[in-house]
Design a protein around this motif. Structure first.
Motif, PDB file in Angstrom:
ATOM      1  N   GLU A 127      10.721  19.666   4.523  1.00 28.36           N
ATOM      2  CA  GLU A 127      10.006  19.210   5.724  1.00 28.36           C
ATOM      3  C   GLU A 127       8.503  19.056   5.498  1.00 28.36           C
ATOM      4  O   GLU A 127       7.914  18.049   5.883  1.00 28.36           O
ATOM      5  N   ASP A 128       7.891  20.052   4.855  1.00 30.31           N
ATOM      6  CA  ASP A 128       6.440  19.991   4.712  1.00 30.31           C
ATOM      7  C   ASP A 128       6.017  18.859   3.774  1.00 30.31           C
ATOM      8  O   ASP A 128       5.002  18.204   3.998  1.00 30.31           O
ATOM      9  N   MET A 129       6.821  18.657   2.737  1.00 31.35           N
ATOM     10  CA  MET A 129       6.536  17.530   1.831  1.00 31.35           C
ATOM     11  C   MET A 129       6.675  16.218   2.587  1.00 31.35           C
ATOM     12  O   MET A 129       5.885  15.297   2.426  1.00 31.35           O
ATOM     13  N   TRP A 130       7.704  16.145   3.410  1.00 28.48           N
ATOM     14  CA  TRP A 130       7.965  14.928   4.186  1.00 28.48           C
ATOM     15  C   TRP A 130       6.822  14.634   5.156  1.00 28.48           C
ATOM     16  O   TRP A 130       6.371  13.508   5.301  1.00 28.48           O
ATOM     17  N   ARG A 131       6.348  15.668   5.826  1.00 22.75           N
ATOM     18  CA  ARG A 131       5.314  15.464   6.849  1.00 22.75           C
ATOM     19  C   ARG A 131       3.923  15.262   6.247  1.00 22.75           C
ATOM     20  O   ARG A 131       3.001  14.883   6.954  1.00 22.75           O
ATOM     21  N   HIS A 132       3.758  15.580   4.971  1.00 23.12           N
ATOM     22  CA  HIS A 132       2.412  15.512   4.391  1.00 23.12           C
ATOM     23  C   HIS A 132       1.842  14.089   4.521  1.00 23.12           C
ATOM     24  O   HIS A 132       2.547  13.116   4.283  1.00 23.12           O
ATOM     25  N   PRO A 133       0.551  14.000   4.905  1.00 20.98           N
ATOM     26  CA  PRO A 133      -0.029  12.654   5.061  1.00 20.98           C
ATOM     27  C   PRO A 133       0.099  11.804   3.794  1.00 20.98           C
ATOM     28  O   PRO A 133       0.266  10.587   3.882  1.00 20.98           O
ATOM     29  N   ALA A 134       0.059  12.441   2.626  1.00 19.26           N
ATOM     30  CA  ALA A 134       0.155  11.656   1.385  1.00 19.26           C
ATOM     31  C   ALA A 134       1.528  10.982   1.299  1.00 19.26           C
ATOM     32  O   ALA A 134       1.638   9.805   0.928  1.00 19.26           O
ATOM     33  N   ARG A 143       6.505   0.292   2.304  1.00 18.95           N
ATOM     34  CA  ARG A 143       6.996  -0.626   3.333  1.00 18.95           C
ATOM     35  C   ARG A 143       6.226  -1.944   3.255  1.00 18.95           C
ATOM     36  O   ARG A 143       6.795  -3.014   3.325  1.00 18.95           O
ATOM     37  N   SER A 144       4.898  -1.832   3.067  1.00 21.57           N
ATOM     38  CA  SER A 144       4.180  -3.109   3.039  1.00 21.57           C
ATOM     39  C   SER A 144       4.359  -3.819   1.701  1.00 21.57           C
ATOM     40  O   SER A 144       4.108  -5.014   1.598  1.00 21.57           O
ATOM     41  N   ASP A 145       4.859  -3.125   0.696  1.00 24.08           N
ATOM     42  CA  ASP A 145       5.233  -3.811  -0.553  1.00 24.08           C
ATOM     43  C   ASP A 145       6.621  -4.444  -0.432  1.00 24.08           C
ATOM     44  O   ASP A 145       7.147  -4.994  -1.389  1.00 24.08           O
ATOM     45  N   GLY A 146       7.230  -4.297   0.744  1.00 18.92           N
ATOM     46  CA  GLY A 146       8.522  -4.947   0.979  1.00 18.92           C
ATOM     47  C   GLY A 146       9.724  -4.066   0.695  1.00 18.92           C
ATOM     48  O   GLY A 146      10.857  -4.545   0.707  1.00 18.92           O
ATOM     49  N   VAL A 147       9.494  -2.775   0.437  1.00 17.12           N
ATOM     50  CA  VAL A 147      10.628  -1.870   0.174  1.00 17.12           C
ATOM     51  C   VAL A 147      11.147  -1.350   1.515  1.00 17.12           C
ATOM     52  O   VAL A 147      10.366  -0.935   2.368  1.00 17.12           O
ATOM     53  N   GLU A 148      12.453  -1.382   1.671  1.00 19.51           N
ATOM     54  CA  GLU A 148      13.042  -0.889   2.918  1.00 19.51           C
ATOM     55  C   GLU A 148      13.443   0.561   2.706  1.00 19.51           C
ATOM     56  O   GLU A 148      14.020   0.895   1.675  1.00 19.51           O
ATOM     57  N   TRP A 149      13.095   1.436   3.627  1.00 20.99           N
ATOM     58  CA  TRP A 149      13.566   2.810   3.444  1.00 20.99           C
ATOM     59  C   TRP A 149      14.484   3.269   4.556  1.00 20.99           C
ATOM     60  O   TRP A 149      14.371   2.877   5.697  1.00 20.99           O
ATOM     61  N   ILE A 150      15.425   4.094   4.115  1.00 25.23           N
ATOM     62  CA  ILE A 150      16.464   4.567   5.022  1.00 25.23           C
ATOM     63  C   ILE A 150      15.961   5.873   5.633  1.00 25.23           C
ATOM     64  O   ILE A 150      15.576   6.790   4.897  1.00 25.23           O
ATOM     65  N   PRO A 151      15.916   5.972   6.941  1.00 28.40           N
ATOM     66  CA  PRO A 151      15.334   7.157   7.570  1.00 28.40           C
ATOM     67  C   PRO A 151      15.985   8.453   7.084  1.00 28.40           C
ATOM     68  O   PRO A 151      17.188   8.474   6.800  1.00 28.40           O
ATOM     69  N   PRO A 164      13.091  17.601   9.520  1.00 26.45           N
ATOM     70  CA  PRO A 164      13.358  16.295   8.921  1.00 26.45           C
ATOM     71  C   PRO A 164      13.153  16.349   7.410  1.00 26.45           C
ATOM     72  O   PRO A 164      12.369  17.163   6.915  1.00 26.45           O
ATOM     73  N   GLY A 165      13.843  15.520   6.668  1.00 22.86           N
ATOM     74  CA  GLY A 165      13.642  15.453   5.225  1.00 22.86           C
ATOM     75  C   GLY A 165      14.938  15.307   4.450  1.00 22.86           C
ATOM     76  O   GLY A 165      14.927  14.961   3.273  1.00 22.86           O
TER      77      GLY A 165
END
Ligand SMILES: Cc1cc2nc3c(=O)[nH]c(=O)nc-3n(C[C@H](O)[C@H](O)[C@H](O)COP(=O)(O)O)c2cc1C
Length: 406
Positions: A127-134, A143-151, A164-165
């Motif tokens: 969770e903490d890794m997921w939430r990290h701003p980085a 996403r802006s490079d056009g890669v789609e990610w699955i939630p 979450p994570g």
């Protein structure tokens, strides 16, 4: 007859060093069961979480890990060209960061950078890794490079935390893969014409009347149409934004009249025309041969109307052709967009408002409302222009596939 949904599809499955790597055995089995050819590439860290032997047995091919292997090198470019789709599952925070910056110190990253096919990722982390701003910043970059990610899922994590994570379940990843590959072929055989960017209307050899359009939205639409199998022609006004090299046929123009001439020529052969360019409504009545000099007193410019490209094409289109327009409004947005759609006989209009921050010219993001003729408006969140392009093509497919394929 086989009802395998991925029959003949070639999938590169990238696996990274997350505890969720054990789920990839199931994912591999599901992809193979649906008829896909699967080649697995692992990071060296991933091989400590799940045995390459397991994945080579399930995928029926040797698993590739090393970029350089005992004097041999694994041809990442050939692998990148081979695939219809690359899926990276699970995606660690570490590989995510490398992808976001373009780092390339293992085979999986080299293949990612060489891949011409769409890329899907399924992140997995605590969770903490997921939430990290980085992490969030890196995901946004992807996403802006056009890669789609699955939630990611929400639930119990390997650390014992609940949040979450969690990597999406293999069945959910399979569903996204199926949907993505179905869409990918959805424009096969279709000819798509897109206008983008501003026009420059010259006053003299050095000055012009222009606008702030960058062309980014139209370029993203062209890329997405290409990914879905269309033959794409992009008629592009003057912009410094780069068009990806490759299969998009690019016609560069400066003025509205040049854009009109190019479009009029191509339109009869076009199945779907998307008018995303910000075309100047007026141009100077005269273009001076020499630079206009400063003089005392006022200078009055006379402007004459430019051809209304979308309206003119709307008049001549056949029932088998679709025309899609854009509206950038500052007030009474929906009313004005509807009027524009009717006047130009468009099948759909995409509205973006200058009242929304992050939307419109120059930005990398956009916030749109889609108005399909005769249907209710659909409002979308602020997204990268490539994600917006996906939404627009999805909508075109949803509302008009009957007309396109009968
Ligand atoms: C038991 C264990 C579980 C891990 N799980 C994850 C994870 O789920 N997500 C993640 O981002 N990193 C995880 N890591 C850290 C990665 O393995 C580490 O960052 C590694 O360098 C990733 O390498 P790769 O991205 O090249 O595969 C885990 C590490 C250990 C020891």
């Amino acid at each position: 007859m086989s009802n395998a949904t991925l029959s003949g599809k070639k999938i590169l499955l990238g696996v990274t060093g997350s505890i969720a790597a054990y789920k990839v055995a199931t994912l591999t089995r599901l992809l193979i069961r649906e008829g896909a050819s699967v080649r697995v590439i692992m990071t060296p860290a991933a091989a400590r979480f799940i045995s390459p032997l397991t994945l080579s047995t399930l995928s029926r091919h040797e698993v590739l890990i090393e970029l350089m292997d005992e004097g041999n090198w694994n041809n990442h470019v050939a692998l990148g060209l081979w695939a219809d789709l690359m899926v990276i599952a699970p995606l660690t925070a570490n590989t995510l960061a490398a992808m976001a910056t373009g780092a390339c110190d293992n085979l999986l990253l080299a293949v990612y950078l060489s891949a011409r096919c769409p890329v899907l990722v399924a992140p997995a982390m605590d969770e903490d890794m997921w939430r990290h701003p980085a992490t969030q910043r890196n995901l946004e970059q992807l996403r802006s490079d056009g890669v789609e990610w699955i939630p990611v899922g929400h639930g119990e994590l390997a650390s014992g935390l609940v949040g979450p994570g969690r990597m999406a379940e293999p069945e959910a990843i399979l569903a996204v893969v199926q949907e993505r590959l179905r869409k990918q072929g959805s424009l096969t055989g279709k000819k798509v014409l897109i206008t983008a960017g501003p026009t420059w209307e010259p006053l003299d050899p050095v000055r012009f009347i222009g606008n702030r359009s960058s062309g980014k939205m139209g370029i993203a639409l062209a890329k997405e149409a290409l990914d879905r199998g269309a033959t794409v022609v992009l008629v592009l006004g003057p912009t410094k934004v780069e068009v990806p090299e490759g299969d998009i046929q690019l016609i560069r123009v400066q003025t509205a009249e040049e854009m009109y001439a190019a479009v009029a020529d191509l339109f009869p052969e076009t199945d779907i025309a998307v008018f995303a360019a910000a075309v100047a409504d007026y141009r100077p009545a005269e273009r001076a041969d020499r630079k206009i000099k400063r003089k005392a007193g006022e200078l009055t410019l006379q402007l004459v109307p430019n051809p209304d490209i979308a309206a003119l094409m709307g008049k001549q289109k056949t029932p088998r052709q679709l025309t899609i327009g854009f509206a950038l409004e500052t007030n009474d947005e929906l009313t004005h967009a509807r009027e524009k759609m009717e006047k130009k006989q468009l099948d759909m209009i995409v509205l973006n408002s200058l009242n929304d921050s992050g939307a419109g010219f120059e930005a990398d993001t956009n916030k749109i409302t889609i108005l399909p003729a005769g249907n209710n408006p659909e409002e979308y969140q602020l997204k990268s222009k490539s994600a917006v392009a996906t939404d627009i093509w999805d909508s075109i497919f949803r509302y008009f596939s009957d007309r396109l394929y009968t």
